[in-house]
Design a protein around this motif. Structure first.
Motif, PDB file in Angstrom:
ATOM      1  N   PRO A  72       0.795  -1.233   0.000  1.00 26.51           N
ATOM      2  CA  PRO A  72       0.000   0.000   0.000  1.00 26.51           C
ATOM      3  C   PRO A  72       0.821   1.275   0.000  1.00 26.51           C
ATOM      4  O   PRO A  72       0.358   2.314  -0.474  1.00 26.51           O
ATOM      5  CB  PRO A  72      -0.812  -0.120   1.299  1.00 26.51           C
ATOM      6  CG  PRO A  72      -0.911  -1.586   1.553  1.00 26.51           C
ATOM      7  CD  PRO A  72       0.402  -2.134   1.090  1.00 26.51           C
ATOM      8  N   LEU A  73       2.042   1.236   0.523  1.00 24.62           N
ATOM      9  CA  LEU A  73       2.882   2.434   0.543  1.00 24.62           C
ATOM     10  C   LEU A  73       3.249   2.871  -0.868  1.00 24.62           C
ATOM     11  O   LEU A  73       3.503   4.055  -1.120  1.00 24.62           O
ATOM     12  CB  LEU A  73       4.156   2.169   1.346  1.00 24.62           C
ATOM     13  CG  LEU A  73       3.961   1.850   2.829  1.00 24.62           C
ATOM     14  CD1 LEU A  73       5.288   1.557   3.484  1.00 24.62           C
ATOM     15  CD2 LEU A  73       3.252   2.986   3.540  1.00 24.62           C
ATOM     16  N   GLY A  76      -0.987   2.748  -2.971  1.00 20.89           N
ATOM     17  CA  GLY A  76      -1.928   3.792  -2.569  1.00 20.89           C
ATOM     18  C   GLY A  76      -1.601   5.138  -3.182  1.00 20.89           C
ATOM     19  O   GLY A  76      -2.430   5.751  -3.863  1.00 20.89           O
ATOM     20  N   SER A 123      -2.258  -6.582  -1.836  1.00 17.48           N
ATOM     21  CA  SER A 123      -2.433  -5.508  -0.855  1.00 17.48           C
ATOM     22  C   SER A 123      -3.095  -4.271  -1.441  1.00 17.48           C
ATOM     23  O   SER A 123      -3.585  -3.417  -0.695  1.00 17.48           O
ATOM     24  CB  SER A 123      -1.068  -5.120  -0.263  1.00 17.48           C
ATOM     25  OG  SER A 123      -0.264  -4.480  -1.248  1.00 17.48           O
ATOM     26  N   THR A 127      -6.089  -0.767   0.385  1.00 17.45           N
ATOM     27  CA  THR A 127      -5.965   0.680   0.536  1.00 17.45           C
ATOM     28  C   THR A 127      -6.680   1.437  -0.578  1.00 17.45           C
ATOM     29  O   THR A 127      -7.344   2.431  -0.338  1.00 17.45           O
ATOM     30  CB  THR A 127      -4.473   1.093   0.602  1.00 17.45           C
ATOM     31  OG1 THR A 127      -4.390   2.497   0.753  1.00 17.45           O
ATOM     32  CG2 THR A 127      -3.720   0.678  -0.635  1.00 17.45           C
ATOM     33  N   PRO A 247       2.278   8.444   3.176  1.00 18.63           N
ATOM     34  CA  PRO A 247       1.771   7.597   4.274  1.00 18.63           C
ATOM     35  C   PRO A 247       2.621   7.688   5.537  1.00 18.63           C
ATOM     36  O   PRO A 247       2.084   7.719   6.648  1.00 18.63           O
ATOM     37  CB  PRO A 247       1.802   6.182   3.671  1.00 18.63           C
ATOM     38  CG  PRO A 247       1.682   6.403   2.197  1.00 18.63           C
ATOM     39  CD  PRO A 247       2.449   7.665   1.931  1.00 18.63           C
ATOM     40  N   SER A 398      -3.715   7.139   0.873  1.00 18.65           N
ATOM     41  CA  SER A 398      -2.466   7.255   1.635  1.00 18.65           C
ATOM     42  C   SER A 398      -2.712   7.095   3.128  1.00 18.65           C
ATOM     43  O   SER A 398      -1.896   6.494   3.843  1.00 18.65           O
ATOM     44  CB  SER A 398      -1.814   8.619   1.358  1.00 18.65           C
ATOM     45  OG  SER A 398      -1.319   8.681   0.039  1.00 18.65           O
ATOM     46  N   ALA A 401      -3.152   3.535   3.704  1.00 18.57           N
ATOM     47  CA  ALA A 401      -1.857   2.868   3.547  1.00 18.57           C
ATOM     48  C   ALA A 401      -1.044   2.976   4.828  1.00 18.57           C
ATOM     49  O   ALA A 401      -0.353   2.032   5.221  1.00 18.57           O
ATOM     50  CB  ALA A 401      -1.085   3.486   2.379  1.00 18.57           C
ATOM     51  N   ASN A 404      -2.596   0.559   7.235  1.00 22.44           N
ATOM     52  CA  ASN A 404      -2.376  -0.810   6.761  1.00 22.44           C
ATOM     53  C   ASN A 404      -0.948  -1.272   7.021  1.00 22.44           C
ATOM     54  O   ASN A 404      -0.699  -2.453   7.282  1.00 22.44           O
ATOM     55  CB  ASN A 404      -2.674  -0.908   5.264  1.00 22.44           C
ATOM     56  CG  ASN A 404      -4.153  -0.891   4.966  1.00 22.44           C
ATOM     57  OD1 ASN A 404      -4.980  -1.146   5.843  1.00 22.44           O
ATOM     58  ND2 ASN A 404      -4.512  -0.583   3.739  1.00 22.44           N
TER      59      ASN A 404
END
Length: 469
Positions: A72-73, A76, A123, A127, A247, A398, A401, A404
């Motif tokens: 997600p980093l 997202g 993943s 997000t 994030p 974000s 993320a 998450n």
């Protein structure tokens, strides 16, 4: 230049909104199924690869969740640069390819690598999906949609082990990878038709390009058409400088994300701890077979899905009533009431499950505790996710993320220390420690944000503090 009103996602017909919500929820369901489906078959897989270390054997399952922390980093913020639909579909194809490849892994290293890469793609839905719902639904309509969406990442890990248990007992373990891949391919095909772009900056950029193409410099003046979102942060050189670090900045600078993210991490870690320890309770204490022991995951599913349906019908009703009392103006804090019972149910369920998991007590009693745990989890998840999306709408992907990342680290770590904790303390004392942590972190949270939430949003760099919800 603004979009025509019908093209704005929040003005779409309900049928189109629910079609997008259903597709995103389906994506979000299938990825967690894969995260946990191999858990009951992990002993057979470990035997195939000659794994004797119990931590490595557990890592085969949980490394998928480790990828949830990092995917997600990247995905997202990219969805905020290139659009939700493109990134979500690309991530799902990536997940499909590597999940299918897990069935053909030749050794432990390959299995660990393929599982991590599969989880990285899977993943994306956790997000980006929340961002899609923030784009499509107005605040007064959003609660029910998010109630459906937030059920998927919790119900998926429940359905997965039930199926995986019977596969482990009756069939080839490779089907724990083939089966979800087949279903996900069908879901991906549906998504190609029904998942439309929803992110306002991307839609406006597309509209601006259409307008530019329609202007003829030989017949009239050529205008420089720009959108309200045009700026440096929409350019490639700023992807790493800003979007990919957003994030982390949210977690460092936003108390809202810090506290709610920490509590969500605890809840998610507890979920995966339960997923990996339920077989040891019902196979070890109650001497059930692998397949029959897997059926006890239904108790967790009942708590998650049953309370989710109740909350889905109440969350928007409560929100509208609180808005009416406030002169029609909404606030993200109006999502918090459903979190209050969730913070109490979670420790109660942990205590019931831990202290009744004994051969002298009928198996239905710990199952009742597991139902209560599931109820507490889903109430917390739905309330927290809706609150975060309402508070950080434009940067919802974000913000999710950031939460998450830490909840996925907990999802990785909790199952790794659980065997040692329960072997040393037993289920009663072990779950008591978890219950005390749930009380200390969770119970004050909704009350603190009810009192101080608006003040925190007004001081925020990213929250929608100056706008009505």
């Amino acid at each position: 230049m603004a979009l025509m009103t019908p093209k704005i996602p929040k003005n779409w017909p309900f049928s189109k909104k629910w079609a997008v919500t259903a597709v995103v929820s389906a994506y979000t369901f299938m990825s967690p199924v894969s995260s946990s489906m191999m858990a009951p078959a992990s002993d057979r897989i470990a035997e195939q690869y000659g794994i004797t270390n119990t931590t490595i054997a557990a890592l085969l399952t949980s490394i998928y969740v480790l990828a949830y922390a990092f995917g997600p980093l990247v995905l997202g913020p990219l969805s905020e640069l290139f659009g939700r639909a493109r990134v979500l579909q690309a991530a799902n194809v990536w997940y499909l390819a590597w999940n299918f490849g897990c069935a053909f892994a030749q050794n432990t290293s390959q299995m660990l690598a393929f599982r991590f890469l599969s989880g990285f793609g899977g993943s994306g839905t956790l997000t980006i999906g929340g961002g899609v719902l923030g784009d499509v639904w107005r605040p007064e309509q959003r609660g029910q949609a998010i109630a459906v969406y937030s059920l998927a990442p919790l119900l998926g890990p429940v359905i997965g082990p039930i199926c995986g248990a019977w596969i482990a007992e009756k069939g080839d373990w490779r089907w724990v990878f083939w089966a979800p891949t087949i279903v996900s391919v069908a879901t991906q095909i549906v998504g190609l038709f029904f998942l439309k772009e929803t992110y306002a900056p991307v839609l406006l950029e597309r509209k601006a390009k259409q307008i530019k193409k329609g202007l003829d410099p030989e017949k009239g003046r050529m205008y420089d058409v720009r959108t309200v979102f045009a700026g440096a942060d929409r350019q490639w050189r700023h992807i790493v400088q800003k979007a990919l670090f957003r994030p982390f900045m949210l977690f460092v600078r936003e108390p809202i994300i810090q506290l709610l993210g920490t509590y969500m991490a605890f809840v998610y870690g507890t979920l995966y701890l339960f997923l990996t320890t339920l077989p040891t309770i019902f196979q070890g204490v109650y001497r059930e077979s692998i397949g029959i022991a897997g059926l006890n995951y239904i108790a967790l599913g009942l708590g998650l899905s049953g309370v989710s349906q109740i909350n889905a019908r109440l969350i928007d009703v409560v929100y509208k009533r609180l808005c009416a009392r406030n002169g029609g103006a909404g606030k993200p804090e109006y999502r918090l009431p459903s979190m209050v019972p969730g913070t109490f149910l979670l420790p109660i369920g942990l205590l019931v499950t831990g202290w009744t998991a004994r051969a002298s007590v009928h198996w239905i009693v710990p199952d009742i505790g597991i139902v209560i745990v599931g109820a507490g989890m889903i109430l917390n998840f739905q309330s927290i996710q809706t609150y975060i999306i309402d508070a950080f709408t434009l940067h919802a992907a974000s913000a999710l993320a950031a939460t998450n990342f830490f909840r996925s680290l907990a999802g990785l770590g909790f199952p790794l220390f659980a065997p040692s904790m329960y072997n040393a303390l037993g289920y009663g004392k072990g779950d008591t420690i978890l219950a005390c942590a749930a009380i200390a972190i969770g119970i004050p949270a909704p009350f603190l944000f009810w009192v101080y939430g608006e003040r925190l949003r007004n001081a925020s760099h990213y929250a929608n503090a100056k706008r009505s919800a």
